[in-house]
Scaffold this motif. Structure first.
Motif, PDB file in Angstrom:
ATOM      1  N   MET A   1       0.859  -1.177   0.000  1.00 31.86           N
ATOM      2  CA  MET A   1       0.000   0.000   0.000  1.00 31.86           C
ATOM      3  C   MET A   1       0.902   1.236   0.000  1.00 31.86           C
ATOM      4  SD  MET A   1      -3.002   1.200   2.641  1.00 31.86           S
ATOM      5  CE  MET A   1      -3.782  -0.384   2.656  1.00 31.86           C
ATOM      6  N   THR A   2       0.512   2.236  -0.737  1.00 32.38           N
ATOM      7  CA  THR A   2       1.326   3.445  -0.804  1.00 32.38           C
ATOM      8  C   THR A   2       1.077   4.322   0.417  1.00 32.38           C
ATOM      9  OG1 THR A   2      -0.365   4.726  -1.953  1.00 32.38           O
ATOM     10  CG2 THR A   2       1.147   3.435  -3.327  1.00 32.38           C
ATOM     11  N   ALA A   3       1.997   5.226   0.648  1.00 27.89           N
ATOM     12  CA  ALA A   3       1.880   6.145   1.787  1.00 27.89           C
ATOM     13  C   ALA A   3       0.597   6.972   1.685  1.00 27.89           C
ATOM     14  CB  ALA A   3       3.105   7.046   1.859  1.00 27.89           C
ATOM     15  N   ILE A   4       0.270   7.458   0.502  1.00 31.97           N
ATOM     16  CA  ILE A   4      -0.929   8.301   0.350  1.00 31.97           C
ATOM     17  C   ILE A   4      -2.189   7.495   0.641  1.00 31.97           C
ATOM     18  CG2 ILE A   4      -1.223   8.011  -2.154  1.00 31.97           C
ATOM     19  CD1 ILE A   4      -1.855  11.225  -0.104  1.00 31.97           C
ATOM     20  N   ASN A   5      -2.236   6.228   0.239  1.00 31.58           N
ATOM     21  CA  ASN A   5      -3.400   5.387   0.554  1.00 31.58           C
ATOM     22  C   ASN A   5      -3.539   5.205   2.054  1.00 31.58           C
ATOM     23  OD1 ASN A   5      -4.146   5.084  -2.083  1.00 31.58           O
ATOM     24  ND2 ASN A   5      -3.292   3.033  -2.313  1.00 31.58           N
ATOM     25  N   THR A   6      -2.428   5.039   2.734  1.00 30.26           N
ATOM     26  CA  THR A   6      -2.455   4.903   4.193  1.00 30.26           C
ATOM     27  C   THR A   6      -3.023   6.158   4.835  1.00 30.26           C
ATOM     28  OG1 THR A   6      -0.570   3.406   4.133  1.00 30.26           O
ATOM     29  CG2 THR A   6      -1.050   4.481   6.248  1.00 30.26           C
ATOM     30  N   ILE A   7      -2.545   7.309   4.410  1.00 36.80           N
ATOM     31  CA  ILE A   7      -3.031   8.583   4.955  1.00 36.80           C
ATOM     32  C   ILE A   7      -4.518   8.761   4.665  1.00 36.80           C
ATOM     33  CG2 ILE A   7      -2.842  11.107   4.793  1.00 36.80           C
ATOM     34  CD1 ILE A   7      -0.508   9.693   6.319  1.00 36.80           C
ATOM     35  N   LEU A   8      -4.933   8.474   3.450  1.00 34.11           N
ATOM     36  CA  LEU A   8      -6.348   8.613   3.090  1.00 34.11           C
ATOM     37  C   LEU A   8      -7.214   7.653   3.896  1.00 34.11           C
ATOM     38  CD1 LEU A   8      -6.044   9.097  -0.773  1.00 34.11           C
ATOM     39  CD2 LEU A   8      -6.531  10.850   0.963  1.00 34.11           C
ATOM     40  N   ASN A   9      -6.716   6.463   4.147  1.00 26.06           N
ATOM     41  CA  ASN A   9      -7.467   5.513   4.977  1.00 26.06           C
ATOM     42  C   ASN A   9      -7.550   5.980   6.425  1.00 26.06           C
ATOM     43  OD1 ASN A   9      -8.512   3.479   3.282  1.00 26.06           O
ATOM     44  ND2 ASN A   9      -6.461   2.651   3.002  1.00 26.06           N
ATOM     45  N   ILE A  10      -6.504   6.602   6.937  1.00 24.12           N
ATOM     46  CA  ILE A  10      -6.552   7.164   8.289  1.00 24.12           C
ATOM     47  C   ILE A  10      -7.642   8.226   8.360  1.00 24.12           C
ATOM     48  CG2 ILE A  10      -5.310   8.610   9.966  1.00 24.12           C
ATOM     49  CD1 ILE A  10      -2.742   7.057   9.124  1.00 24.12           C
ATOM     50  N   ILE A  11      -7.712   9.085   7.352  1.00 26.39           N
ATOM     51  CA  ILE A  11      -8.732  10.143   7.323  1.00 26.39           C
ATOM     52  C   ILE A  11     -10.131   9.525   7.248  1.00 26.39           C
ATOM     53  CG2 ILE A  11      -9.662  12.050   5.939  1.00 26.39           C
ATOM     54  CD1 ILE A  11      -6.670  12.641   5.185  1.00 26.39           C
ATOM     55  N   LYS A  12     -10.287   8.490   6.426  1.00 29.45           N
ATOM     56  CA  LYS A  12     -11.588   7.821   6.303  1.00 29.45           C
ATOM     57  C   LYS A  12     -12.005   7.199   7.631  1.00 29.45           C
ATOM     58  CE  LYS A  12     -14.014   4.237   3.735  1.00 29.45           C
ATOM     59  NZ  LYS A  12     -13.900   3.173   2.740  1.00 29.45           N
ATOM     60  N   VAL A  13     -11.086   6.523   8.307  1.00 28.21           N
ATOM     61  CA  VAL A  13     -11.382   5.897   9.597  1.00 28.21           C
ATOM     62  C   VAL A  13     -11.714   6.969  10.625  1.00 28.21           C
ATOM     63  CG1 VAL A  13     -10.375   4.561  11.501  1.00 28.21           C
ATOM     64  CG2 VAL A  13     -10.097   3.779   9.139  1.00 28.21           C
ATOM     65  N   GLN A  14     -10.982   8.065  10.624  1.00 28.19           N
ATOM     66  CA  GLN A  14     -11.255   9.167  11.562  1.00 28.19           C
ATOM     67  C   GLN A  14     -12.668   9.697  11.361  1.00 28.19           C
ATOM     68  OE1 GLN A  14     -11.493  12.714  10.720  1.00 28.19           O
ATOM     69  NE2 GLN A  14     -11.783  13.283  12.841  1.00 28.19           N
ATOM     70  N   SER A  15     -13.076   9.846  10.122  1.00 26.52           N
ATOM     71  CA  SER A  15     -14.427  10.320   9.826  1.00 26.52           C
ATOM     72  C   SER A  15     -15.475   9.322  10.316  1.00 26.52           C
ATOM     73  CB  SER A  15     -14.572  10.538   8.322  1.00 26.52           C
ATOM     74  OG  SER A  15     -15.872  10.935   7.998  1.00 26.52           O
ATOM     75  N   PHE A  16     -15.241   8.045  10.085  1.00 28.13           N
ATOM     76  CA  PHE A  16     -16.154   6.994  10.538  1.00 28.13           C
ATOM     77  C   PHE A  16     -16.280   7.008  12.060  1.00 28.13           C
ATOM     78  CE2 PHE A  16     -16.629   2.619  12.131  1.00 28.13           C
ATOM     79  CZ  PHE A  16     -17.868   2.305  11.599  1.00 28.13           C
ATOM     80  N   ILE A  17     -15.148   7.098  12.755  1.00 23.24           N
ATOM     81  CA  ILE A  17     -15.154   7.108  14.221  1.00 23.24           C
ATOM     82  C   ILE A  17     -15.900   8.335  14.739  1.00 23.24           C
ATOM     83  CG2 ILE A  17     -13.675   7.379  16.259  1.00 23.24           C
ATOM     84  CD1 ILE A  17     -11.634   5.543  14.791  1.00 23.24           C
ATOM     85  N   THR A  18     -15.637   9.486  14.155  1.00 20.14           N
ATOM     86  CA  THR A  18     -16.312  10.715  14.581  1.00 20.14           C
ATOM     87  C   THR A  18     -17.820  10.581  14.414  1.00 20.14           C
ATOM     88  OG1 THR A  18     -14.390  12.055  14.032  1.00 20.14           O
ATOM     89  CG2 THR A  18     -16.498  13.208  14.198  1.00 20.14           C
TER      90      THR A  18
END
Length: 138
Positions: A1-18
């Motif tokens: 997985m690329t670094a940008i995909n990891t960052i985008l997934n972190i943002i997606k998970v953060q949104s889901f958790i919020t």
């Protein structure tokens, strides 16, 4: 997985958790409100300079000001001014804010446990360490 995909997934998970936290009742608190109360509850004297609170949350000082104004009206926090330096202001957790925070913590822990259910403790410890290396050091 690329670094940008990891960052985008972190943002997606953060949104889901919020959304999960904000969709359930945290005693009238948003997840950001809860995080602010959590940080203040851990601070010496239950107070921090506004700029330090902003840094701890990852928000701007003006963002903190916008968020704490309604919290102040609800009696959860108070603003204190520094007698020696008028440019410095503090945010302090009130007794009512501490009580609401403690009550909301029970609900927040339940939500967090549900979200992380199925993850092994060792995986959670590794994940927490990785988040800390990225600046997640509450």
């Amino acid at each position: 997985m690329t670094a940008i995909n990891t960052i985008l997934n972190i943002i997606k998970v953060q949104s889901f958790i919020t959304k999960k936290f904000d969709g359930l009742s945290l005693h009238g608190l948003s997840l950001t409100d809860f995080m602010i109360l959590h940080i203040l509850s851990q601070a010496s004297g239950n107070r921090l300079r506004r700029i330090d609170l902003a840094e701890s949350t990852g928000l701007t000082a003006s963002g903190i000001t916008r968020i704490i104004s309604p919290m102040e009206k609800m009696g959860l926090v108070v603003k204190e001014h520094n007698d020696r330096d008028a440019r410095v202001s503090y945010v302090k957790l009130t007794a009512a804010g501490d009580r609401i925070f403690k009550e909301a913590t029970v609900t927040a822990e339940h939500i967090a446990n549900k979200l992380l259910d199925g993850m092994a403790v060792t995986d959670l410890l590794v994940f927490a360490a990785q988040l800390k290396s990225l600046g997640g050091d509450l």
